[in-house]
Design a protein around this motif. Structure first.
Motif, PDB file in Angstrom:
ATOM      1  N   LEU A   1      17.038 -10.849 -91.055  1.00 10.11           N
ATOM      2  CA  LEU A   1      17.459 -12.241 -91.149  1.00 10.11           C
ATOM      3  C   LEU A   1      16.763 -12.995 -90.034  1.00 10.11           C
ATOM      4  O   LEU A   1      16.866 -12.609 -88.868  1.00 10.11           O
ATOM      5  CB  LEU A   1      18.982 -12.353 -91.011  1.00 10.11           C
ATOM      6  CG  LEU A   1      19.570 -13.762 -90.911  1.00 10.11           C
ATOM      7  CD1 LEU A   1      19.394 -14.502 -92.232  1.00 10.11           C
ATOM      8  CD2 LEU A   1      21.036 -13.696 -90.531  1.00 10.11           C
ATOM      9  N   ASP A   2      16.029 -14.043 -90.368  1.00  5.71           N
ATOM     10  CA  ASP A   2      15.315 -14.853 -89.390  1.00  5.71           C
ATOM     11  C   ASP A   2      16.114 -16.112 -89.093  1.00  5.71           C
ATOM     12  O   ASP A   2      16.450 -16.858 -90.008  1.00  5.71           O
ATOM     13  CB  ASP A   2      13.930 -15.238 -89.896  1.00  5.71           C
ATOM     14  CG  ASP A   2      13.017 -14.037 -90.010  1.00  5.71           C
ATOM     15  OD1 ASP A   2      12.416 -13.869 -91.081  1.00  5.71           O
ATOM     16  OD2 ASP A   2      12.921 -13.284 -89.043  1.00  5.71           O
ATOM     17  N   LEU A   3      16.382 -16.358 -87.804  1.00  6.41           N
ATOM     18  CA  LEU A   3      17.081 -17.555 -87.373  1.00  6.41           C
ATOM     19  C   LEU A   3      16.300 -18.217 -86.255  1.00  6.41           C
ATOM     20  O   LEU A   3      15.633 -17.545 -85.470  1.00  6.41           O
ATOM     21  CB  LEU A   3      18.498 -17.212 -86.885  1.00  6.41           C
ATOM     22  CG  LEU A   3      19.437 -16.586 -87.906  1.00  6.41           C
ATOM     23  CD1 LEU A   3      20.718 -16.157 -87.226  1.00  6.41           C
ATOM     24  CD2 LEU A   3      19.731 -17.546 -89.027  1.00  6.41           C
ATOM     25  N   THR A   4      16.403 -19.527 -86.177  1.00  4.78           N
ATOM     26  CA  THR A   4      15.739 -20.292 -85.121  1.00  4.78           C
ATOM     27  C   THR A   4      16.772 -21.157 -84.427  1.00  4.78           C
ATOM     28  O   THR A   4      17.543 -21.857 -85.080  1.00  4.78           O
ATOM     29  CB  THR A   4      14.640 -21.196 -85.720  1.00  4.78           C
ATOM     30  OG1 THR A   4      13.717 -20.380 -86.438  1.00  4.78           O
ATOM     31  CG2 THR A   4      13.916 -21.958 -84.640  1.00  4.78           C
ATOM     32  N   VAL A   5      16.789 -21.109 -83.104  1.00  2.00           N
ATOM     33  CA  VAL A   5      17.685 -21.957 -82.314  1.00  2.00           C
ATOM     34  C   VAL A   5      16.843 -23.048 -81.671  1.00  2.00           C
ATOM     35  O   VAL A   5      15.857 -22.757 -80.997  1.00  2.00           O
ATOM     36  CB  VAL A   5      18.431 -21.145 -81.237  1.00  2.00           C
ATOM     37  CG1 VAL A   5      19.275 -22.052 -80.375  1.00  2.00           C
ATOM     38  CG2 VAL A   5      19.279 -20.082 -81.868  1.00  2.00           C
ATOM     39  N   THR A   6      17.235 -24.286 -81.871  1.00  2.00           N
ATOM     40  CA  THR A   6      16.563 -25.419 -81.233  1.00  2.00           C
ATOM     41  C   THR A   6      17.583 -26.184 -80.409  1.00  2.00           C
ATOM     42  O   THR A   6      18.748 -26.280 -80.784  1.00  2.00           O
ATOM     43  CB  THR A   6      15.933 -26.362 -82.274  1.00  2.00           C
ATOM     44  OG1 THR A   6      16.952 -26.812 -83.157  1.00  2.00           O
ATOM     45  CG2 THR A   6      14.856 -25.665 -83.071  1.00  2.00           C
TER      46      THR A   6
ATOM     47  N   GLN B   1      28.168 -16.451 -86.956  1.00  2.00           N
ATOM     48  CA  GLN B   1      28.655 -16.561 -88.328  1.00  2.00           C
ATOM     49  C   GLN B   1      27.606 -16.109 -89.332  1.00  2.00           C
ATOM     50  O   GLN B   1      27.909 -15.381 -90.279  1.00  2.00           O
ATOM     51  CB  GLN B   1      29.103 -17.987 -88.621  1.00  2.00           C
ATOM     52  CG  GLN B   1      30.371 -18.374 -87.910  1.00  2.00           C
ATOM     53  CD  GLN B   1      30.721 -19.843 -88.080  1.00  2.00           C
ATOM     54  OE1 GLN B   1      29.924 -20.630 -88.562  1.00  2.00           O
ATOM     55  NE2 GLN B   1      31.927 -20.208 -87.653  1.00  2.00           N
ATOM     56  N   ALA B   2      26.359 -16.532 -89.124  1.00  3.49           N
ATOM     57  CA  ALA B   2      25.284 -16.125 -90.038  1.00  3.49           C
ATOM     58  C   ALA B   2      25.032 -14.620 -89.946  1.00  3.49           C
ATOM     59  O   ALA B   2      24.816 -13.959 -90.968  1.00  3.49           O
ATOM     60  CB  ALA B   2      24.007 -16.896 -89.714  1.00  3.49           C
ATOM     61  N   SER B   3      25.104 -14.067 -88.742  1.00  2.00           N
ATOM     62  CA  SER B   3      24.882 -12.632 -88.557  1.00  2.00           C
ATOM     63  C   SER B   3      26.010 -11.811 -89.165  1.00  2.00           C
ATOM     64  O   SER B   3      25.772 -10.792 -89.809  1.00  2.00           O
ATOM     65  CB  SER B   3      24.751 -12.305 -87.069  1.00  2.00           C
ATOM     66  OG  SER B   3      23.685 -13.013 -86.500  1.00  2.00           O
TER      67      SER B   3
ATOM     68  N   GLY C   1      25.808  -4.543 -94.861  1.00  2.00           N
ATOM     69  CA  GLY C   1      25.274  -3.326 -94.260  1.00  2.00           C
ATOM     70  C   GLY C   1      24.467  -3.654 -93.024  1.00  2.00           C
ATOM     71  O   GLY C   1      24.435  -4.802 -92.573  1.00  2.00           O
ATOM     72  N   PRO C   2      23.798  -2.664 -92.447  1.00  2.00           N
ATOM     73  CA  PRO C   2      23.003  -2.894 -91.236  1.00  2.00           C
ATOM     74  C   PRO C   2      21.924  -3.948 -91.464  1.00  2.00           C
ATOM     75  O   PRO C   2      21.293  -3.977 -92.513  1.00  2.00           O
ATOM     76  CB  PRO C   2      22.370  -1.538 -90.944  1.00  2.00           C
ATOM     77  CG  PRO C   2      23.181  -0.556 -91.689  1.00  2.00           C
ATOM     78  CD  PRO C   2      23.744  -1.275 -92.872  1.00  2.00           C
ATOM     79  N   ILE C   3      21.729  -4.792 -90.468  1.00  2.00           N
ATOM     80  CA  ILE C   3      20.747  -5.871 -90.594  1.00  2.00           C
ATOM     81  C   ILE C   3      20.049  -6.082 -89.263  1.00  2.00           C
ATOM     82  O   ILE C   3      20.631  -5.877 -88.196  1.00  2.00           O
ATOM     83  CB  ILE C   3      21.413  -7.176 -91.081  1.00  2.00           C
ATOM     84  CG1 ILE C   3      20.345  -8.214 -91.413  1.00  2.00           C
ATOM     85  CG2 ILE C   3      22.391  -7.700 -90.071  1.00  2.00           C
ATOM     86  CD1 ILE C   3      20.832  -9.315 -92.300  1.00  2.00           C
TER      87      ILE C   3
ATOM     88  N   ASP D   1      20.727  -4.729 -85.346  1.00  2.00           N
ATOM     89  CA  ASP D   1      20.181  -5.082 -84.040  1.00  2.00           C
ATOM     90  C   ASP D   1      19.867  -6.567 -83.995  1.00  2.00           C
ATOM     91  O   ASP D   1      19.612  -7.193 -85.027  1.00  2.00           O
ATOM     92  CB  ASP D   1      18.914  -4.285 -83.761  1.00  2.00           C
ATOM     93  CG  ASP D   1      18.551  -4.250 -82.286  1.00  2.00           C
ATOM     94  OD1 ASP D   1      19.369  -4.713 -81.457  1.00  2.00           O
ATOM     95  OD2 ASP D   1      17.459  -3.765 -81.949  1.00  2.00           O
ATOM     96  N   LEU D   2      19.877  -7.126 -82.798  1.00  2.00           N
ATOM     97  CA  LEU D   2      19.487  -8.515 -82.537  1.00  2.00           C
ATOM     98  C   LEU D   2      18.259  -8.469 -81.660  1.00  2.00           C
ATOM     99  O   LEU D   2      18.273  -7.855 -80.597  1.00  2.00           O
ATOM    100  CB  LEU D   2      20.615  -9.271 -81.826  1.00  2.00           C
ATOM    101  CG  LEU D   2      20.284 -10.680 -81.328  1.00  2.00           C
ATOM    102  CD1 LEU D   2      20.061 -11.615 -82.509  1.00  2.00           C
ATOM    103  CD2 LEU D   2      21.393 -11.204 -80.441  1.00  2.00           C
TER     104      LEU D   2
END
Length: 150
Positions: free
Chosen positions: A23-28, A41-43, A50-52, A85-86
């Protein structure tokens, strides 16, 4: 005002396990409790299946709060407890200025780009943001002594 947005997945890797989704997320903007709440919440929603592997782009972060760092550690704990994992990537001057990158490096690596984050640092000589390498010779520092009086 902080904003989180899903980023499109553009790079594939042969080293990434088949059963681990990403899962790709961007924080601005600000990395604070509200931004991390969106990441959490998205994670959590994605990790329910399952594992992501969550890839978080922090290059556009302008300021960092302590609540944001604590929240990221909670997200990391949540994902690792579910087998995921993050991984953070991108150069953020806000992280460098606050020296939080050194503290985060003890728990989570911060990669230079997305490809390194997907690979998990397998091709890196020394991952960024980690403490200096341990050496037994430097554990007990001693001055060099010479024989004689001087």
């Amino acid at each position: 005002m902080s904003m989180i947005s899903p980023a499109p997945m553009t790079i594939s890797s042969a080293r990434q396990p088949v059963d681990l989704m990403s899962l790709d997320l961007t924080v601005t903007g600000d990395l604070d409790a509200t931004a991390v709440l969106d990441v959490r919440q998205a994670s959590a929603k994605a990790a329910a299946d399952g594992p992501i592997l969550v890839l978080l782009d922090i290059a556009a972060v302008t300021s960092v709060g302590a609540s944001g760092v604590v929240g990221l550690l909670e997200v990391l704990h949540l994902l690792r407890s579910r087998g995921g994992d993050l991984r953070l990537f991108g150069d953020s001057s806000a992280l460098t200025e606050t020296r939080l990158q050194d503290h985060l490096g003890h728990v989570a690596r911060i990669y230079a780009n997305r490809q390194e984050a997907v690979d998990g640092g397998a091709a890196l000589m020394r991952p960024r943001g980690l403490t200096p390498r341990f050496s037994w010779r430097t554990l007990f520092g001693r001055r060099r002594r010479s024989l004689g009086w001087g």
